[in-house]
Scaffold this motif. Structure first.
Motif, short mmCIF file in Angstrom:
data_model
loop_
_atom_site.label_atom_id
_atom_site.label_comp_id
_atom_site.label_asym_id
_atom_site.label_seq_id
_atom_site.Cartn_x
_atom_site.Cartn_y
_atom_site.Cartn_z
N UNK A 462 0.85 -1.18 0.00
CA UNK A 462 0.00 0.00 0.00
C UNK A 462 0.89 1.24 0.00
N UNK A 463 0.27 2.40 -0.09
CA UNK A 463 1.02 3.65 -0.20
C UNK A 463 0.33 4.73 0.61
N UNK A 537 -11.20 -5.55 8.46
CA UNK A 537 -11.07 -6.09 7.11
C UNK A 537 -10.64 -5.05 6.09
N UNK A 538 -11.02 -3.80 6.30
CA UNK A 538 -10.73 -2.78 5.30
C UNK A 538 -10.13 -1.55 6.00
N UNK A 539 -8.87 -1.66 6.36
CA UNK A 539 -8.18 -0.56 7.03
C UNK A 539 -7.51 0.34 6.00
N UNK A 540 -6.72 1.29 6.48
CA UNK A 540 -6.12 2.28 5.59
C UNK A 540 -5.05 1.68 4.68
N UNK A 541 -4.44 0.56 5.08
CA UNK A 541 -3.36 -0.03 4.29
C UNK A 541 -3.90 -1.12 3.37
N UNK A 542 -4.42 -0.73 2.22
CA UNK A 542 -4.92 -1.69 1.25
C UNK A 542 -4.47 -1.28 -0.14
N UNK A 544 -5.89 -0.42 -2.76
CA UNK A 544 -6.54 0.68 -3.46
C UNK A 544 -5.79 2.00 -3.29
N UNK A 545 -4.92 2.09 -2.26
CA UNK A 545 -4.16 3.33 -2.05
C UNK A 545 -3.13 3.54 -3.15
N UNK A 546 -2.85 2.53 -3.95
CA UNK A 546 -1.89 2.68 -5.04
C UNK A 546 -2.45 3.53 -6.17
#
Length: 691
Positions: A462-463, A537-542, A544-546
């Motif tokens: 993630x980013x 299950x859906x935290x900030x590091x996923x 989709x942040x890319x």
């Protein structure tokens, strides 16, 4: 007491030998003898029995009984009843012809009169409707002083119209034999059973003082060993109460045809009368006035002496929106026991797909509930009287085939028997193990390797603007190692802050009476966190942040030790005690902490400590949970849940907390069912902080 004990011994023995009794099934069609036209909605019943059914729009019917019967009686308004001999304990196929009969109507005189205020015309149908309402409390099962019964439930999950392309796909090709044997319903529609679920229980009930205890002897689903999945898959299929004001079907609220005010949204008609064992009954048809409303359509047979429901068949109104469900039917049969009506059979059938086209592939679910050895006016044994909650046999989810066969009230079809056989065969193949790995990946985003899961894959990279590129990998145990112990850990690294983050946790289920929830967990973590985002299950590091990066405006670094203790004390009453010691760190340029010095000036704080001890108490009368491998989540029920919580901040005690405070909070969550309109889900919470 000896007499009571002997009664239940005999009852159990009779239950055991009854399991070997054969059912009698009759399938056929009803036609006009002269014109050969089919007759829909004709009444079909076993002679001398309350077991009854109706013909469908094609004149076809199917009826089954476990009693000794030798004939069926077919009747319809305007026709002479016809009695047809059948063979007991066998499957019978017949065509029944009905001859026209005379219909005598009383003379009706219509006279002109003065203009009067609009008033309701009290028709026969509305009179019957009112009588059912007036006698509701008398005819509810809860009004009986005490009763006992055995209950067997079978659920079959099938696929409709499977495409050859799907059957021949690379994933399913090794399991092609699952799709070879097909079942056919009475109108010729083919379906393929893929899963079969069965359960058997005993039920004791006493009105005053109130007590209801269920004893689950076995519960099994083909190919699935997880009790949590077995429980969840039947969540939407529960026995309905014919007298409830609102029927909830797949989270939709249907106003019952026998609720106060229902005459404002339903039309009622009396289409037939019947006489069984000297008791006259009326067939009352009902249908929602507006086809799009969340109402029901169907009919009920009403006993004229007690105004109790003997049989009811209903489904959604013609154009009621049930999303992807296009067919739904429920039928219940009641019998009279010492002046009280108790349900002896319930059938539920559901069909649906992702499209409204019935010709395309879809899913079908059938649920049958059978009750026998019903006894009223019983004395509950002392061994059951002492029990405070439902009982789950220690081997309920581990019963072998021989035991289930001996306790089964109903029989399995050949294709249903093959489902068990196919899963036993498939489980030993490499293809099945590969499908298990694929299922774990699809449902949890983890890669399964024996007793360990690795992932979650969508969080590997993630980013964000604090850590830069973040790389993370986690590992956890699964039920293959133990279904009562969970061990998990992960490590993460940021290329911008050049810091490692990690977490370790262990959780186990503790022994408890009556299968109540009892768990303890310890966790230590050092990581970045966005306050308020508690979704695991859906935290900030996923991943989709890319897409364009992700700015963390409220991120901080936290080092924490947490200890959780969860327990159910009574049915519906649970608590959660948490000890937590946390160190919150400033993140320069993102989340800066400041404080006051001795001179009243502002100084920079690198961080602060918070040590808390909290306890919450939750109550929900009809509490229901989805339990998954040492964790659980509450499921929506028809009654509200209320939670009280108290938290104390500990300063300079145990782990050097910096603050002392007291927090009080209360939360009310409810899904309010609104007939015809739908539902309203709301949460009300409030709190107060001292210090």
């Amino acid at each position: 007491m000896k007499g009571t004990r002997a009664f239940f011994i005999l009852l159990s023995l009779s239950g055991f030998f009854s399991c070997f009794s054969q059912s009698t099934t009759v399938e056929g069609r009803v036609v006009d003898k002269k014109t050969r036209e089919v007759i829909s909605d004709a009444n079909v019943r076993f002679k001398g029995s309350f077991v009854t059914t109706r013909t469908d729009s094609l004149g076809i019917f199917r009826i089954t009984s476990f009693q000794k019967v030798n004939a069926i009686v077919v009747s319809y308004l305007g026709y002479q009843a016809n009695e047809v001999a059948i063979k007991n304990g066998q499957s019978n196929k017949v065509e029944v012809e009905l001859s026209s009969g005379n219909i005598n109507l009383k003379e009706v005189v219509i006279k002109p009169g003065k203009k009067r205020k609009k008033r309701e015309i009290d028709t026969t149908a509305l009179y019957i409707y009112r009588q059912v309402l007036d006698h509701k409390d008398d005819n509810r099962p809860g009004n009986i002083n005490s009763y006992y019964y055995h209950e067997y439930t079978k659920m079959t999950y099938s696929v409709l119209n499977p495409t050859q392309k799907m059957v021949n796909s690379k994933v399913l090709r090794p399991f092609k034999y699952f799709f070879e044997k097909r079942d056919t319903d009475i109108i010729g529609k083919e379906f393929i059973p893929l899963f079969v679920q069965e359960e058997f229980r005993e039920t004791y009930y006493r009105k005053n003082p109130h007590k209801k205890i269920n004893i689950l002897h076995y519960k099994k689903i083909s190919g699935v060993k997880s009790p949590a999945f077995v429980k969840l898959i039947g969540y939407h299929f529960e026995v309905s109460d014919a007298y409830e004001n609102v029927h909830i079907v797949f989270q939709k609220s249907f106003i019952s045809p026998f609720s106060p005010g229902a005459k404002g949204v339903y039309n009622y008609h009396v289409l037939d009368t019947d006489k069984i064992e000297g008791r006259t009954s009326y067939r009352l048809n009902f249908v929602g006035r507006v086809r799009e409303d969340l109402c029901e359509k169907g009919y009920a047979w009403i006993d004229s002496a007690t105004w109790g429901i003997k049989f009811i068949s209903f489904g959604p109104n013609e154009k009621a929106n049930l999303d992807y469900i296009y067919e739904l039917l429920e039928e219940q049969t009641f019998e009279l026991f010492d002046g009280h009506w108790l349900m002896v059979k319930e059938n539920q059938n559901l069909e649906g797909s992702l499209t409204k086209d019935k010709r395309k592939m879809g899913l079908r679910a059938d649920r049958t509930t059978l009750r026998n050895f019903i006894a009223t006016g019983i004395t509950i044994p002392d061994s059951i009287n002492k029990v405070k909650d439902d009982i789950v046999d220690a081997n309920a989810y581990k019963r072998n085939k021989a035991y289930i066969d001996s306790m089964r009230i109903n029989t399995l079809t050949l294709s249903e028997k093959l489902v068990y056989h196919h899963f036993d065969t498939a489980r030993t193949t490499p293809a099945f193990r590969g499908l298990d790995v694929l299922g774990t990946f699809v449902t949890t985003a983890n890669i399964k390797a024996g007793p360990l899961d690795f992932g979650r894959l969508y969080r590997i990279v993630s980013l964000n603007n604090v850590e830069g590129w973040r790389f993370r990998m986690g590992v956890r145990t699964n039920a293959a190692l133990s279904d009562r112990l969970y061990l998990g850990a992960y490590a993460a690294y940021g290329t911008k802050d050049k810091a490692w983050k990690y977490s370790l946790n262990a959780r186990t289920l503790l022994p408890a009476k009556y299968n109540r929830w009892h768990a303890i967990e310890a966790e230590f973590m050092s990581d970045m966190q966005v306050l308020g985002n508690d979704n695991p299950l859906f935290s900030y590091d996923n991943i989709l942040t890319l897409i364009g990066g992700y700015t963390l405006s409220k991120v901080m670094k936290i080092q924490a030790f947490n200890l959780y203790y969860e327990r159910d004390w009574l049915k519906g009453l649970s608590s959660n005690i948490i000890f937590s010691d946390k160190r919150f760190y400033s993140v320069p340029g993102v989340f800066n902490f400041t404080g006051s010095d001795n001179k009243g000036g502002t100084v920079y704080m690198p961080g602060f400590n918070v040590t808390e001890l909290s306890a919450d108490l939750r109550y929900c009368k009809t509490d229901n949970w989805y339990e998954y491998y040492t964790y659980r989540s509450p499921l929506q029920t028809k009654t509200p849940s209320i939670t009280f919580k108290y938290t104390i901040g500990l300063k300079n005690q145990l782990f050097n907390g910096d603050y002392t405070y007291h927090k009080f909070s209360v939360q009310l969550v409810h899904r309010l069912q609104i007939p015809v309109i739908g539902y309203s889900k709301f949460m009300v919470q409030g709190g107060y902080i001292l210090g």
